[in-house]
Write a protein that holds these residues in place. Structure first.
Motif, PDB file in Angstrom:
ATOM      1  N   ILE A 169      38.180 -74.168  57.409  1.00 54.94           N
ATOM      2  CA  ILE A 169      39.437 -73.415  57.457  1.00 54.94           C
ATOM      3  C   ILE A 169      40.266 -73.733  58.699  1.00 54.94           C
ATOM      4  O   ILE A 169      41.453 -74.043  58.620  1.00 54.94           O
ATOM      5  CB  ILE A 169      39.162 -71.901  57.401  1.00 54.94           C
ATOM      6  CG1 ILE A 169      38.416 -71.530  56.134  1.00 54.94           C
ATOM      7  CG2 ILE A 169      40.469 -71.119  57.504  1.00 54.94           C
ATOM      8  CD1 ILE A 169      39.178 -71.772  54.862  1.00 54.94           C
ATOM      9  N   THR A 170      39.631 -73.667  59.869  1.00 53.35           N
ATOM     10  CA  THR A 170      40.362 -73.804  61.128  1.00 53.35           C
ATOM     11  C   THR A 170      41.206 -75.081  61.233  1.00 53.35           C
ATOM     12  O   THR A 170      42.338 -75.025  61.708  1.00 53.35           O
ATOM     13  CB  THR A 170      39.376 -73.743  62.311  1.00 53.35           C
ATOM     14  OG1 THR A 170      38.738 -72.470  62.311  1.00 53.35           O
ATOM     15  CG2 THR A 170      40.092 -73.951  63.635  1.00 53.35           C
ATOM     16  N   PRO A 171      40.710 -76.241  60.802  1.00 53.83           N
ATOM     17  CA  PRO A 171      41.470 -77.468  61.036  1.00 53.83           C
ATOM     18  C   PRO A 171      42.835 -77.522  60.353  1.00 53.83           C
ATOM     19  O   PRO A 171      43.676 -78.331  60.756  1.00 53.83           O
ATOM     20  CB  PRO A 171      40.546 -78.562  60.486  1.00 53.83           C
ATOM     21  CG  PRO A 171      39.169 -77.974  60.560  1.00 53.83           C
ATOM     22  CD  PRO A 171      39.367 -76.529  60.242  1.00 53.83           C
ATOM     23  N   TRP A 172      43.075 -76.697  59.326  1.00 53.69           N
ATOM     24  CA  TRP A 172      44.340 -76.817  58.599  1.00 53.69           C
ATOM     25  C   TRP A 172      45.161 -75.529  58.561  1.00 53.69           C
ATOM     26  O   TRP A 172      46.358 -75.568  58.244  1.00 53.69           O
ATOM     27  CB  TRP A 172      44.076 -77.272  57.165  1.00 53.69           C
ATOM     28  CG  TRP A 172      43.192 -76.331  56.363  1.00 53.69           C
ATOM     29  CD1 TRP A 172      41.851 -76.437  56.193  1.00 53.69           C
ATOM     30  CD2 TRP A 172      43.594 -75.165  55.647  1.00 53.69           C
ATOM     31  NE1 TRP A 172      41.372 -75.410  55.420  1.00 53.69           N
ATOM     32  CE2 TRP A 172      42.432 -74.618  55.057  1.00 53.69           C
ATOM     33  CE3 TRP A 172      44.819 -74.535  55.433  1.00 53.69           C
ATOM     34  CZ2 TRP A 172      42.452 -73.454  54.283  1.00 53.69           C
ATOM     35  CZ3 TRP A 172      44.852 -73.381  54.650  1.00 53.69           C
ATOM     36  CH2 TRP A 172      43.673 -72.854  54.088  1.00 53.69           C
ATOM     37  N   LEU A 173      44.558 -74.389  58.883  1.00 51.39           N
ATOM     38  CA  LEU A 173      45.234 -73.105  58.687  1.00 51.39           C
ATOM     39  C   LEU A 173      46.439 -72.948  59.610  1.00 51.39           C
ATOM     40  O   LEU A 173      46.335 -73.109  60.825  1.00 51.39           O
ATOM     41  CB  LEU A 173      44.258 -71.955  58.932  1.00 51.39           C
ATOM     42  CG  LEU A 173      44.828 -70.560  58.674  1.00 51.39           C
ATOM     43  CD1 LEU A 173      45.051 -70.332  57.185  1.00 51.39           C
ATOM     44  CD2 LEU A 173      43.908 -69.487  59.244  1.00 51.39           C
ATOM     45  N   GLY A 174      47.589 -72.618  59.025  1.00 49.71           N
ATOM     46  CA  GLY A 174      48.775 -72.309  59.807  1.00 49.71           C
ATOM     47  C   GLY A 174      48.787 -70.845  60.212  1.00 49.71           C
ATOM     48  O   GLY A 174      47.862 -70.088  59.941  1.00 49.71           O
ATOM     49  N   GLY A 175      49.856 -70.433  60.857  1.00 44.77           N
ATOM     50  CA  GLY A 175      49.948 -69.076  61.375  1.00 44.77           C
ATOM     51  C   GLY A 175      50.536 -68.088  60.397  1.00 44.77           C
ATOM     52  O   GLY A 175      50.854 -66.956  60.781  1.00 44.77           O
ATOM     53  N   ARG A 176      50.719 -68.477  59.142  1.00 44.12           N
ATOM     54  CA  ARG A 176      51.193 -67.553  58.115  1.00 44.12           C
ATOM     55  C   ARG A 176      50.193 -67.564  56.971  1.00 44.12           C
ATOM     56  O   ARG A 176      49.919 -68.612  56.385  1.00 44.12           O
ATOM     57  CB  ARG A 176      52.567 -67.981  57.597  1.00 44.12           C
ATOM     58  CG  ARG A 176      53.680 -67.841  58.614  1.00 44.12           C
ATOM     59  CD  ARG A 176      54.965 -68.355  58.021  1.00 44.12           C
ATOM     60  NE  ARG A 176      56.075 -68.174  58.945  1.00 44.12           N
ATOM     61  CZ  ARG A 176      57.146 -68.936  58.970  1.00 44.12           C
ATOM     62  NH1 ARG A 176      57.253 -69.940  58.106  1.00 44.12           N
ATOM     63  NH2 ARG A 176      58.115 -68.709  59.833  1.00 44.12           N
ATOM     64  N   PHE A 177      49.642 -66.406  56.669  1.00 47.89           N
ATOM     65  CA  PHE A 177      48.679 -66.327  55.581  1.00 47.89           C
ATOM     66  C   PHE A 177      48.652 -64.913  55.039  1.00 47.89           C
ATOM     67  O   PHE A 177      49.115 -63.962  55.678  1.00 47.89           O
ATOM     68  CB  PHE A 177      47.283 -66.763  56.033  1.00 47.89           C
ATOM     69  CG  PHE A 177      46.825 -66.170  57.335  1.00 47.89           C
ATOM     70  CD1 PHE A 177      46.109 -64.991  57.370  1.00 47.89           C
ATOM     71  CD2 PHE A 177      47.117 -66.805  58.537  1.00 47.89           C
ATOM     72  CE1 PHE A 177      45.690 -64.446  58.569  1.00 47.89           C
ATOM     73  CE2 PHE A 177      46.710 -66.273  59.749  1.00 47.89           C
ATOM     74  CZ  PHE A 177      45.989 -65.087  59.764  1.00 47.89           C
ATOM     75  N   GLY A 178      48.142 -64.787  53.837  1.00 42.85           N
ATOM     76  CA  GLY A 178      48.108 -63.474  53.209  1.00 42.85           C
ATOM     77  C   GLY A 178      47.049 -63.418  52.124  1.00 42.85           C
ATOM     78  O   GLY A 178      46.476 -64.437  51.723  1.00 42.85           O
TER      79      GLY A 178
END
Length: 508
Positions: free
Chosen positions: A112-121
Motif C-alpha cells: 500500500i505505502t509505495p503508491w498511496l496518495g493523500g486522498r482516500f476513502g
C-alpha cells in the motif's frame, strides 16, 4: 475528473519508522468512531505522509449510489495543513516528526505505502443484492498499485477482494462473494455517475466548514438495508441453515429501513442523509455532523443538559445526560411480559398451570419499563471500578410515578449490584462504594471540552480520558498512543425532524 487541490510537487514516498503497532479490530457513535479511525486507524493501516496528495478526490471515484462514504484529504488548505501537522506532532508514538505513520506491518507497507496518495476513502455499496466495502484512493504510482493489490488479491482470493487501477486512482472492493466483479462494476458506476455529482451529497457537504481534513456521508435508509444484508451474508457463510434463522430475520420488514443501522427496536423509520466533517483545531479536533430530511420529531428538551452534567461528580470518568423522547419500539418479543410456551404446559393439571402463571405474574414486566423511558430524563456518572464492578450513579426522571416504579422493578429483578430507590417519578440507582466530590463544572478540562457544543443538546457525553485509561486494563501500547487525548465531549441537538451535533477532542 478534476483535481480540486492546488498544484503540488510530487512527494517522496512516505517514510515508515519500525515501531511495533498492535492491530486494532474494532449518528453520534458513528462520528466518534470516525474520529478515532482518522487519528490512528486509517494512518496505521496505510502509512501515509501528510503531504502525499495527488489524484482525484475520493468522491469523484465513488459510485453515486453508495449508501455510506468517508474520505480523507491531506491537502485541505494551508491553515488546516498547519493545524493537522501540529496535531500529529502530539502523537510521537504514532507519527514521526515529518507526519509519517509508524507501522511495521510488512504486507501493508509493501503493498500500500509505495503508491498511496493523500486522498482516500471508504464506502458501503450494494451490488447484485450483496453489500461490499469499497476503497477509493489516489495513486502516485499505478504500476506499484497494481503489483501491491495483486499480492493482496492473491492472499485473499478474487471472491473476497478485487480491484481496478485507473489513471491515477484505485477502486477496490471487499465482500463475501464476487469481489473482483464488484470492483469492476463499482468503477464503471463511478465513471457514469460519481458520488461527487449527486445532488444530495453535494448539498450536504456544503454545510461543513470550508476547511476540513475528513468527511463522511450516509444515506440513512440505505445503510440499514446494507448492514442487514451483510449480516445475513455472514450467517450464510458460517453455514447457518435457513431453517435455523428466525423468521423475523428473513422477512422483508426486517430488511426495511425501520431500524437504526440494521438493528431493530432502536429507532423508527430511517430516512434522509447524514454528513460529518472533521477539522483540526489549535487544541484538538472538532467533528460536526447534521442530518437532512430525517424522520425524527424531537423538540429541544426543557432540561439544561449541560448544567445537569456539570452538577455531577468532579471525580467522574464518564458522565452524561440524555432527554429521551420516544421509547424504543419493537422489543416486546424480547422484553415483554414473561410467558411459557404452550408445549411446556402439556401434561400439567390446571392447578399447576395456574400456580406457574401466578408466579410469573409476580415478576417485572420489562416491556413496561422500556415504555416508561418515553419522555424521560437521564443523568449518570461513572467514577471508577471496584474490581469488575462499576462505581455508578444514575438518575432517571419518568413522566409519572407508575413509570418510575416499573423501571425500578425491572432494575431490581436484574439483580445488579445497585441500590435502587424511587421518589415520586424519579428512580436513582447507585453502586456500593460510589462517592461524589465537588462538581464537574469546576473542572477546567470539562469547560474546555464543552466549549462550542450545541447550547440546547438532548444528549451530552463527557469522558476524562486519562482517568479512563487509569481505570481500565488496556495494554501499554494503547495507553501510550492515547496519552495525548485528554478529554472527549459529544453533544447532539434536535432541529425539528433533523439533528446536529459536535464531538470535541482535547489533545495536548
Amino acid at each position: 475528473m478534476t483535481d480540486l487541490a492546488p498544484v503540488m510537487p510530487e512527494p517522496e514516498p512516505p517514510r515508515v519508522a519500525p515501531v511495533s503497532v498492535r492491530r486494532s479490530r474494532g449518528p453520534m457513535l458513528l462520528v466518534g468512531s470516525l474520529v478515532l479511525a482518522l487519528l490512528l486507524g486509517i494512518g496505521g493501516w496505510a502509512g501515509f505522509s501528510l503531504l502525499a496528495a495527488a489524484g482525484p478526490q475520493a468522491a469523484e471515484i465513488t459510485p453515486g449510489d453508495a449508501v455510506a462514504f468517508a474520505a480523507v484529504d491531506l491537502a485541505p488548505g494551508l491553515g488546516q495543513q498547519r493545524r493537522l501537522s501540529a496535531l500529529l506532532a502530539k502523537f510521537p508514538k504514532a507519527f514521526s516528526p515529518d507526519g509519517d505513520v509508524r507501522v511495521d506491518d510488512k504486507d501493508l507497507t509493501a503493498d500500500i505505502t509505495p503508491w498511496l496518495g493523500g486522498r482516500f476513502g471508504v464506502a458501503l455499496w450494494m451490488h447484485d443484492k450483496e453489500a461490499y466495502t469499497l476503497l477509493m484512493a489516489a495513486s502516485r504510482d499505478d504500476r506499484k498499485a497494481r503489483e501491491g493489490l495483486e499480492r493482496m488479491r492473491g492472499r485473499e482470493g478474487a471472491s473476497k477482494f478485487g480491484f481496478v487501477v485507473g489513471d491515477g486512482y484505485v477502486v477496490a472492493a471487499r465482500g463475501t462473494h464476487n469481489a473482483q466483479a464488484a470492483a469492476e462494476a463499482a468503477n464503471a458506476a463511478a465513471r457514469a455517475t460519481p458520488l461527487a455529482g449527486v445532488t444530495a451529497y453535494a448539498d450536504a457537504v456544503k454545510w461543513l466548514p470550508e476547511e476540513h481534513f475528513a468527511h463522511a456521508y450516509a444515506d440513512l435508509s440505505g445503510v440499514g438495508k446494507a448492514m442487514t444484508t451483510m449480516m445475513m451474508s455472514e450467517m450464510a457463510d458460517l453455514g447457518v441453515p435457513d431453517e435455523e434463522i428466525p423468521e423475523d430475520l428473513l422477512s422483508e420488514g426486517f430488511t426495511s429501513s425501520d431500524m437504526f443501522f440494521g438493528v431493530p427496536g432502536l429507532a423508527g423509520k430511517q430516512q434522509g442523509t447524514l454528513v460529518v466533517g472533521a477539522t483540526a483545531t489549535d487544541d484538538g479536533v472538532e467533528v460536526r455532523y447534521r442530518t437532512f430530511g430525517a424522520a425524527g420529531t424531537s423538540a429541544a428538551p426543557a432540561e439544561d443538559l449541560i448544567t445537569a452534567v456539570g452538577d455531577l461528580s468532579a471525580d467522574a470518568v464518564i458522565a452524561g445526560s440524555a432527554a429521551i423522547g420516544k421509547a424504543p419500539e419493537g422489543l416486546d418479543g424480547i422484553f415483554g411480559p414473561p410467558t411459557l410456551d404452550p408445549e411446556d404446559l402439556e401434561g400439567l393439571d390446571p392447578e399447576d398451570i395456574a400456580a406457574i402463571q401466578a408466579e410469573l405474574a409476580k415478576g417485572p414486566d420489562f416491556g413496561k419499563a422500556i415504555k416508561a423511558l418515553g419522555s424521560s430524563f437521564l443523568t449518570f456518572a461513572l467514577t471508577g471500578l471496584r474490581g469488575d464492578v462499576p462505581l455508578l450513579s444514575a438518575t432517571l426522571k419518568t413522566k409519572d410515578a407508575t413509570g418510575a416504579a416499573d423501571v425500578a422493578a425491572a432494575l431490581k429483578a436484574m439483580q445488579l449490584p445497585l441500590k435502587v430507590t424511587v421518589t415520586g417519578n424519579t428512580v436513582q440507582a447507585v453502586s456500593d462504594g460510589y462517592s461524589a466530590t465537588g462538581k464537574l463544572s469546576g473542572s477546567p478540562l470539562f469547560q474546555r471540552a464543552i466549549e462550542g457544543l450545541p447550547s440546547h443538546p438532548d444528549t451530552l457525553i463527557y469522558v476524562d480520558v486519562p482517568k479512563y485509561l487509569s481505570q481500565t486494563d488496556v495494554d501499554v501500547r494503547t495507553r501510550e498512543l492515547a496519552a495525548p487525548v485528554k478529554a472527549i465531549a459529544a453533544a447532539s441537538t434536535p432541529l425539528g425532524g433533523d439533528s446536529e451535533g459536535m464531538v470535541r477532542l482535547i489533545i495536548e
